[in-house]
Design an enzyme around this catalytic site. Structure first.
Site, PDB file in Angstrom:
ATOM      1  N   LYS A   1       0.837  -1.110   0.022  1.00  0.00           N
ATOM      2  CA  LYS A   1      -0.169  -0.168   0.089  1.00  0.00           C
ATOM      3  C   LYS A   1       1.018   1.201  -0.193  1.00  0.00           C
ATOM      4  O   LYS A   1       0.611   2.155  -0.754  1.00  0.00           O
ATOM      5  CB  LYS A   1      -1.000  -0.062   1.243  1.00  0.00           C
ATOM      6  CG  LYS A   1      -1.711   1.063   1.330  1.00  0.00           C
ATOM      7  CD  LYS A   1      -2.948   0.830   2.441  1.00  0.00           C
ATOM      8  CE  LYS A   1      -3.662   2.252   2.635  1.00  0.00           C
ATOM      9  NZ  LYS A   1      -4.365   2.284   3.769  1.00  0.00           N
ATOM     10  N   GLU A  39      10.911  -4.652   3.872  1.00  0.00           N
ATOM     11  CA  GLU A  39      10.891  -5.945   3.512  1.00  0.00           C
ATOM     12  C   GLU A  39      10.557  -6.243   2.118  1.00  0.00           C
ATOM     13  O   GLU A  39      11.334  -7.149   1.424  1.00  0.00           O
ATOM     14  CB  GLU A  39      10.031  -6.804   4.362  1.00  0.00           C
ATOM     15  CG  GLU A  39      10.362  -7.012   5.894  1.00  0.00           C
ATOM     16  CD  GLU A  39       9.569  -5.809   6.675  1.00  0.00           C
ATOM     17  OE1 GLU A  39       9.409  -4.645   6.120  1.00  0.00           O
ATOM     18  OE2 GLU A  39       9.494  -5.894   7.812  1.00  0.00           O
ATOM     19  N   GLY A  89      -4.647  -2.007   5.088  1.00  0.00           N
ATOM     20  CA  GLY A  89      -3.737  -3.147   4.625  1.00  0.00           C
ATOM     21  C   GLY A  89      -4.526  -4.328   5.083  1.00  0.00           C
ATOM     22  O   GLY A  89      -4.787  -5.140   3.967  1.00  0.00           O
ATOM     23  N   ARG A  90      -4.752  -4.740   6.413  1.00  0.00           N
ATOM     24  CA  ARG A  90      -5.484  -5.710   6.662  1.00  0.00           C
ATOM     25  C   ARG A  90      -6.821  -6.424   6.454  1.00  0.00           C
ATOM     26  O   ARG A  90      -7.430  -7.164   6.372  1.00  0.00           O
ATOM     27  CB  ARG A  90      -5.459  -6.201   8.300  1.00  0.00           C
ATOM     28  CG  ARG A  90      -5.793  -4.891   9.191  1.00  0.00           C
ATOM     29  CD  ARG A  90      -5.224  -5.023  10.427  1.00  0.00           C
ATOM     30  NE  ARG A  90      -5.781  -3.979  11.296  1.00  0.00           N
ATOM     31  CZ  ARG A  90      -5.013  -2.791  11.383  1.00  0.00           C
ATOM     32  NH1 ARG A  90      -3.934  -2.507  10.797  1.00  0.00           N
ATOM     33  NH2 ARG A  90      -5.617  -1.844  12.287  1.00  0.00           N
ATOM     34  N   GLU A  93      -3.516  -6.683  15.170  1.00  0.00           N
ATOM     35  CA  GLU A  93      -3.207  -5.355  14.930  1.00  0.00           C
ATOM     36  C   GLU A  93      -4.204  -4.271  14.814  1.00  0.00           C
ATOM     37  O   GLU A  93      -4.118  -3.257  15.235  1.00  0.00           O
ATOM     38  CB  GLU A  93      -2.873  -5.314  13.322  1.00  0.00           C
ATOM     39  CG  GLU A  93      -1.812  -4.114  12.929  1.00  0.00           C
ATOM     40  CD  GLU A  93      -1.107  -4.305  11.675  1.00  0.00           C
ATOM     41  OE1 GLU A  93       0.133  -4.962  11.972  1.00  0.00           O
ATOM     42  OE2 GLU A  93      -1.364  -4.079  10.732  1.00  0.00           O
ATOM     43  N   HIS A 139      -3.459 -32.835  18.644  1.00  0.00           N
ATOM     44  CA  HIS A 139      -2.354 -33.505  19.189  1.00  0.00           C
ATOM     45  C   HIS A 139      -1.278 -32.324  19.334  1.00  0.00           C
ATOM     46  O   HIS A 139      -0.164 -32.850  19.447  1.00  0.00           O
ATOM     47  CB  HIS A 139      -1.919 -34.420  17.944  1.00  0.00           C
ATOM     48  CG  HIS A 139      -3.010 -35.186  17.461  1.00  0.00           C
ATOM     49  ND1 HIS A 139      -3.004 -36.689  18.132  1.00  0.00           N
ATOM     50  CD2 HIS A 139      -3.724 -35.144  16.633  1.00  0.00           C
ATOM     51  CE1 HIS A 139      -4.055 -37.237  17.531  1.00  0.00           C
ATOM     52  NE2 HIS A 139      -4.600 -36.476  16.733  1.00  0.00           N
ATOM     53  N   LYS A 178      10.336  -0.910  13.508  1.00  0.00           N
ATOM     54  CA  LYS A 178      10.870  -0.648  12.146  1.00  0.00           C
ATOM     55  C   LYS A 178      12.025   0.475  12.194  1.00  0.00           C
ATOM     56  O   LYS A 178      13.014   0.204  11.399  1.00  0.00           O
ATOM     57  CB  LYS A 178       9.946  -0.076  11.287  1.00  0.00           C
ATOM     58  CG  LYS A 178       8.489  -1.124  10.755  1.00  0.00           C
ATOM     59  CD  LYS A 178       7.700  -0.621   9.892  1.00  0.00           C
ATOM     60  CE  LYS A 178       6.257  -1.354   9.883  1.00  0.00           C
ATOM     61  NZ  LYS A 178       5.433  -0.625   8.810  1.00  0.00           N
TER      62      LYS A 178
HETATM   63  O1  F6P Z   1       2.741  -4.531   9.749  1.00  0.00           O
HETATM   64  C1  F6P Z   1       2.360  -3.079   9.809  1.00  0.00           C
HETATM   65  C2  F6P Z   1       2.015  -2.881   8.425  1.00  0.00           C
HETATM   66  O2  F6P Z   1       1.825  -1.316   8.243  1.00  0.00           O
HETATM   67  C3  F6P Z   1       0.513  -3.412   8.223  1.00  0.00           C
HETATM   68  O3  F6P Z   1      -0.560  -3.003   8.707  1.00  0.00           O
HETATM   69  C4  F6P Z   1       0.540  -3.627   6.659  1.00  0.00           C
HETATM   70  O4  F6P Z   1      -0.506  -4.639   6.395  1.00  0.00           O
HETATM   71  C5  F6P Z   1       1.773  -4.122   6.401  1.00  0.00           C
HETATM   72  O5  F6P Z   1       2.719  -3.277   7.290  1.00  0.00           O
HETATM   73  C6  F6P Z   1       2.222  -3.855   4.777  1.00  0.00           C
HETATM   74  O6  F6P Z   1       2.295  -2.576   4.685  1.00  0.00           O
HETATM   75  P1  F6P Z   1       2.418  -2.137   3.044  1.00  0.00           P
HETATM   76  O7  F6P Z   1       0.961  -2.855   2.354  1.00  0.00           O
HETATM   77  O8  F6P Z   1       2.281  -0.509   3.226  1.00  0.00           O
HETATM   78  O9  F6P Z   1       3.691  -2.602   2.474  1.00  0.00           O
END
Ligand code: F6P
Length: 543
Positions: free
Chosen positions: A205, A211, A266-267, A352, A383, A509
């Site tokens: 987003k 990452e 995002g979620r 979250e 189990h 972060k």
């Molecule tokens: O984990 C934190 C977060 O901001 C989430 O809310 C989000 O889904 C994720 O990082 C990824 O963010 P982006 O879609 O901006 O890469």
């Protein structure tokens, strides 16, 4: 308003004390038709909440609590584009993503968002179909066989859940996911693939998540090492982002960039272009059914009185346990291998969203908010952690999610699995008395008999919800996910918190940004002694 001071809250506290000595066995014995009044059905989804430590009075008091906190008004505000995400000054409109194209306007800052939503949806679906039917080939003219989705958190978990859950509906393009910055993830995914027949999708987003960008650059380098030219990126890379400009700057042509909107978190975004891997896996017709299922749950949530409202009941029963009965967490147990990602998905969605210690307006909350969500696919978890659910000292309510039909016809696996799910809910509820345990051990002499019976006794009275799906198909999956979204929203409203921001994940972060260069350079360290020690050990391992 401090909700713990309200009459609704205090009535529940008093009622909890009244209910303390009541066992669910007694509730079922007193009302043999208990299931009839404590289950709901909706379009092939059955929600049984009768195996809970609740009475009709509990439910009435919980519904009063929801009304006191303004749940109906907040739900309306969300539906109509109100900026209920106060700390980020944003509307929260994942429900608009599943509205039909001819729905009444939903406005954000005066603009109707429905046409924009459908324009992006149609573009993403057309791109997915062009991969499925082979019209969009690779730069050397070969058919695309593999689609690698690179994203993390909300840009990964929802699509991953849905792609796995809908495995029986898969078409001909294999879909893979890379989320972790650990190189084992991308290395293992790329090892069997070929650059000429692979399309990458960069999903972020913000288009600023380190990452995802790290993996995006690794994918690009792998692509070049595979013999293709920089110019070929246009046919092999797509992006999904609300930062369209950053995606263009990465070299992705405008036609392959699909927009996200800042009024969808995002979620909560699997219904948007972030669902592209789902579209590629199952095609447009099934993806539209997935949206329709979620929309059907929205309609139910927005228009059904609380006493029969599935997501609201799920939420309020959860609040009953965590705020009044001292529960220590929430287990999520899908009895379906294809739903094995559901616990992980719900961990982000729930923790979250509702892992907050401040009220909407910044005050300190006076009660517990989001709990610890965990789970694993059944029957595997029987189990693993089920011993604690049955005989441990902590109260852990569990959701059982079970599909009634299977598309696979191998032996009696499915019936066996369903029987186990039902049996676990019965065992958790009933327990086994000392008397029953003794009766099973007549062959043993005393005192061995009594001693073993003590170990074999189960307290029971352990709560569970059963969520049964006629079949695990795109429509029911849409309903299931939307049900949990509304559950979490309901809990957030009752707790008076903002379920739609996530400031808590930002701090770590920022610190990681400082530590990464310190791992590589022999500069002096100024952290606490533990962090210094960890960095020093890394340096010794990587001289
Ligand atoms: O984990 C934190 C977060 O901001 C989430 O809310 C989000 O889904 C994720 O990082 C990824 O963010 P982006 O879609 O901006 O890469």
């Amino acid at each position: 308003m401090n909700i713990t001071q309200s009459a609704a809250w205090q009535n529940l506290q008093a009622h909890c004390a009244d209910m303390a000595g009541t066992h669910m066995r007694d509730l079922f014995a007193a009302d043999p038709q208990r299931f009839d009044s404590m289950h709901e059905t909706l379009h092939g989804l059955l929600f049984d909440y009768s195996k809970n430590r609740i009475s009709e009075e509990t439910l009435n008091l919980l519904c009063k609590l929801a009304e006191t906190t303004g749940l109906p008004q907040q739900a309306e505000a969300m539906r109509h584009g109100g900026k209920i995400n106060i700390s980020e000054k944003r509307a929260v409109l994942h429900t608009a993503l599943r509205l039909p194209a001819d729905a009444d306007p939903v406005r954000v800052d005066g603009e109707n968002v429905i046409p924009t939503i459908h324009r992006e949806l149609d573009r993403a679906l057309a791109f997915a179909e062009s991969l499925i039917n082979g019209v969009h080939t690779g730069a050397t003219g070969k058919r695309i066989t593999d689609f690698v989705h690179i994203g993390i958190g909300g840009s990964d978990l929802g699509p991953q859940l849905a792609v796995q859950a809908l495995q029986p509906f898969h078409k001909n393009v294999r879909v893979h996911f890379v989320s972790n910055s650990d190189d084992a993830n991308i290395a293992q995914i790329l090892a069997p693939l070929h650059a000429e027949t692979t399309v990458f999708c960069l999903a972020s987003k913000s288009f600023g998540t380190p990452e995802t960008l790290l993996n995006a650059h690794a994918a690009r380098a792998w692509f070049r090492d595979g013999g293709l030219r920089e110019a070929d990126i246009a046919r092999h890379f797509a992006a999904i982002s609300s930062n369209v400009e950053a995606a263009h700057n990465f070299g992705i042509p405008p036609d392959n960039v699909f927009a996200m909107f800042d009024w969808v978190g995002g979620r909560y975004s699997v219904w948007s272009a972030i669902g592209l891997p789902v579209m590629v896996a199952v095609g447009g017709t099934h993806f539209r059914k997935f949206l329709s299922g979620a929309h059907a749950m929205d309609e139910h949530f927005f228009h059904t009185p609380l006493r029969h409202n599935i997501p609201a009941l799920l939420a309020l029963i959860g609040i009953w346990y965590s705020n009044f009965c001292g529960a220590h967490g929430q287990a999520v147990v899908p009895y379906s291998h294809n739903l094995r990602r559901l616990p992980g998905y719900l961990q982000q969605l729930d923790m979250e969203s509702n892992g907050k210690h401040r009220t909407l307006h910044g005050g300190k909350v006076e009660h517990h908010t989001g709990g610890i969500v965990f789970g694993e696919e059944g029957v595997n978890c029987q189990h693993a952690f089920f011993q604690l659910l049955h005989q441990g000292t902590r109260l852990v309510p569990a959701d059982f999610i079970v599909s009634m039909r299977t598309p696979y016809k191998i032996g009696r696996q499915h019936r066996f699995t369903v029987a186990n799910a039902f049996a676990q809910t019965e065992a958790l509820m009933r327990g086994k008395t000392q008397h029953e345990a003794l009766a099973e051990l007549l062959h043993l002499p005393e005192p061995e008999r009594s001693s073993l019976a003590a170990h074999k006794e189960f307290p029971g009275n352990r709560p569970s919800n059963s969520i049964l799906l006629e079949t695990l198909d795109p429509f029911r999956l849409g309903m299931l996910i939307a049900m949990y979204e509304h559950k979490i929203f309901t809990q957030g409203v009752v707790w008076g918190i903002n379920s739609f921001d996530q400031w808590g994940v930002e701090y770590g972060k920022a610190l990681a940004k400082n530590i990464e260069p310190e791992l590589a350079l022999a500069q002096e360290l100024h952290h606490d002694s533990s962090t210094n020690g960890l960095i020093a050990f890394y340096r010794r391992c990587n001289p």
